[in-house]
Motif scaffolding. Sequence first.
Motif, PDB file in Angstrom:
ATOM      1  N   ARG A 293      14.466  36.224  44.631  1.00  0.00           N
ATOM      2  CA  ARG A 293      14.390  37.728  44.581  1.00  0.00           C
ATOM      3  C   ARG A 293      13.902  38.371  42.966  1.00  0.00           C
ATOM      4  O   ARG A 293      13.168  39.087  42.735  1.00  0.00           O
ATOM      5  N   ASN A 294      14.387  37.795  42.130  1.00  0.00           N
ATOM      6  CA  ASN A 294      14.414  37.996  40.547  1.00  0.00           C
ATOM      7  C   ASN A 294      13.356  37.067  39.988  1.00  0.00           C
ATOM      8  O   ASN A 294      13.055  37.249  38.889  1.00  0.00           O
ATOM      9  N   ALA A 295      12.539  36.349  40.596  1.00  0.00           N
ATOM     10  CA  ALA A 295      11.433  35.489  40.052  1.00  0.00           C
ATOM     11  C   ALA A 295      10.253  36.218  39.296  1.00  0.00           C
ATOM     12  O   ALA A 295       9.631  35.894  38.292  1.00  0.00           O
ATOM     13  N   PHE A 296      10.051  37.468  39.782  1.00  0.00           N
ATOM     14  CA  PHE A 296       9.087  38.172  39.077  1.00  0.00           C
ATOM     15  C   PHE A 296       9.661  39.630  38.804  1.00  0.00           C
ATOM     16  O   PHE A 296       9.007  40.618  38.821  1.00  0.00           O
ATOM     17  N   ALA A 297      11.062  39.610  38.516  1.00  0.00           N
ATOM     18  CA  ALA A 297      11.523  41.005  38.135  1.00  0.00           C
ATOM     19  C   ALA A 297      11.992  40.783  36.548  1.00  0.00           C
ATOM     20  O   ALA A 297      12.212  39.784  36.015  1.00  0.00           O
ATOM     21  N   HIS A 298      11.780  42.082  36.148  1.00  0.00           N
ATOM     22  CA  HIS A 298      12.114  42.178  34.871  1.00  0.00           C
ATOM     23  C   HIS A 298      12.913  43.359  34.325  1.00  0.00           C
ATOM     24  O   HIS A 298      12.664  44.512  34.859  1.00  0.00           O
ATOM     25  N   GLU A 315       5.082  36.502  32.206  1.00  0.00           N
ATOM     26  CA  GLU A 315       4.709  35.851  33.650  1.00  0.00           C
ATOM     27  C   GLU A 315       3.609  34.836  33.203  1.00  0.00           C
ATOM     28  O   GLU A 315       2.783  35.062  33.001  1.00  0.00           O
ATOM     29  N   ILE A 316       4.068  33.430  33.823  1.00  0.00           N
ATOM     30  CA  ILE A 316       3.124  32.433  33.642  1.00  0.00           C
ATOM     31  C   ILE A 316       2.253  32.352  34.836  1.00  0.00           C
ATOM     32  O   ILE A 316       1.546  31.377  34.909  1.00  0.00           O
ATOM     33  N   MET A 317       2.587  33.114  36.069  1.00  0.00           N
ATOM     34  CA  MET A 317       1.654  33.138  37.230  1.00  0.00           C
ATOM     35  C   MET A 317       1.807  34.510  37.863  1.00  0.00           C
ATOM     36  O   MET A 317       2.840  35.182  37.612  1.00  0.00           O
ATOM     37  N   LEU A 318       0.652  34.702  38.544  1.00  0.00           N
ATOM     38  CA  LEU A 318       0.518  36.054  39.230  1.00  0.00           C
ATOM     39  C   LEU A 318       1.676  36.118  40.512  1.00  0.00           C
ATOM     40  O   LEU A 318       1.558  35.125  41.239  1.00  0.00           O
ATOM     41  N   PRO A 319       2.449  37.258  40.500  1.00  0.00           N
ATOM     42  CA  PRO A 319       3.166  37.157  42.035  1.00  0.00           C
ATOM     43  C   PRO A 319       2.503  37.036  43.331  1.00  0.00           C
ATOM     44  O   PRO A 319       2.911  36.307  44.241  1.00  0.00           O
ATOM     45  N   VAL A 324       3.705  37.392  46.862  1.00  0.00           N
ATOM     46  CA  VAL A 324       4.815  38.447  46.384  1.00  0.00           C
ATOM     47  C   VAL A 324       4.067  39.540  45.750  1.00  0.00           C
ATOM     48  O   VAL A 324       3.072  39.571  44.957  1.00  0.00           O
ATOM     49  N   SER A 325       4.346  40.706  46.415  1.00  0.00           N
ATOM     50  CA  SER A 325       3.655  41.974  45.885  1.00  0.00           C
ATOM     51  C   SER A 325       4.131  42.466  44.533  1.00  0.00           C
ATOM     52  O   SER A 325       5.221  42.412  44.297  1.00  0.00           O
TER      53      SER A 325
END
Length: 519
Positions: A293-298, A315-319, A324-325
């Motif tokens: 859940r937090n992989a793309f959260a800041h 971020e090293i990849m686009l969600p 992931v939206s």
Amino acid sequence: MSTDKNRVLIFDTTLRDGEQCPGATMTFEEKLAIADFLDEMGVDIIEAGFPIASDGDFEAVSAIAKRVKNAVVAGLSRAAFKDIDRAAEAVKHARRPRIHTFISTSPVHMKYKLQKEPDAVLQLVIDQCTRARNHVEDVEWSAEDATRTEHDFLCRCIEAAIKAGATTINLPDTVGYATPDEYRAMFEMVINRVPNADKAIFSVHCHDDLGLAVANTVAGLMGGARQVECTVNGIGERAGNAALEEIVMAIKTRNDVFPFHTGIETTLLNRASKLVSAATSFPVQYNKAIVGRNAFAHESGIHQDGMLKNNQTYEIMLPETVGVSKTSLVMGKHSGRNAFRDKLKQLGYELADNQLEDAFVRFKALADRKKHIYDEDIEALVDENIATAQDRVKVLNLLVVAGTNGPQSAVLTLDIDGQHHTRQSTGNGPVDATFNAIHQIIPHQAKLELYQVHAVTEGTDAQAEVSVRLADEDGRLVNGRAADPDTLVASAKAYIAALNKLTKQRAGDARVHAQHGAA
């Protein structure tokens, strides 16, 4: 399967090694749904189960073999002929069947587990591969505990297996003991030393006991392997297996270091994770790589400032590449059906009209009780709605009296096949009272093995997601999961979900035994 020397085959064993994880047992229908999704996602080989293990496992492997459209369908077997024959029977209707057979080769396994001398084990390798090849053209042989096997003996076994008909050679780090350098060196060694190594594809299979499963997997690829064995969310025995989503995205993101490619549609990774999590009732760790859940959260102010200036700062990849939206639209009680339908599409759900209407009604009820509706709230709501649509027993009403002056009490109403049943019960706390009420309405011998609560989103009005694990008198484990803003309601729903699964499993076992009895 491929002439491209940099093409990596993805061998998914979620339905076999993943299900061996204690408490992760899946129903027949859940296995079929996961197999369908893995096939759609581009998995090359689906290890559907261990056919000799039970009639239910055989039935599931056979059904998956008949319906999978693209992937190879594999059944696991030990070295015994009856295992191999049973696996062959299970996969015979697959468009592309495979038998995956294994035997231990390390000194400790041969001495204490097999109680056989090396020469006897070597003969079994020849016999099992020959037997399997007589059934199918695609044979995989695994040297269990390969990383603790003496190199000379390992090379002899590999050469014999290939000569006897094995087309894939798997060298697993069965106990998660190896380091990346050691694992890579082992593959380089056997590929260089075994005379007929060029006639087989080499495969990696790593466990995460030391947290090195994914690192070892990519090291094995660098050593010459071209098949990886993995599971969605990394579920599996003990500490689990190498995670499919992490391997695929490591290759995709660091292609400068790992010059390989797979056939996986990465935008489906997030949905695959949620599907397996829902089926097993194993919540995904919040900070899990790729699908957490937090992989793309800041949250950090420094990180947020950097992200506002350029998302590549943190971020090293686009969600979007993993499904992931990148933005979370806030849904509320004023949202209409069209907005709700669009949101579901963004999250990867395609519901039939009646399912959509049921989910929308529940969404509206939730929105009346909760100020902010997050993506995770909607996913929990829809997953539960789909999972319980065919359940015989459902929670209708629950009234609980709790506080410092006990005993606490609960009044519960259940819908069982359309009939309403109400009971009042007391207990040592509101959860105990609720579960006692369930037991009064549905007498059973199942034992509560796990009761776990966590919040779906942040805030004091967050939905509670409850996981319940039950064990029946035969030692069968089932998991139930439910979400609701009221923790006690979620607890009752999760317990009932587990009981429904137990009922379905028993009905399925009875059906299988009846079929075999008729035969």
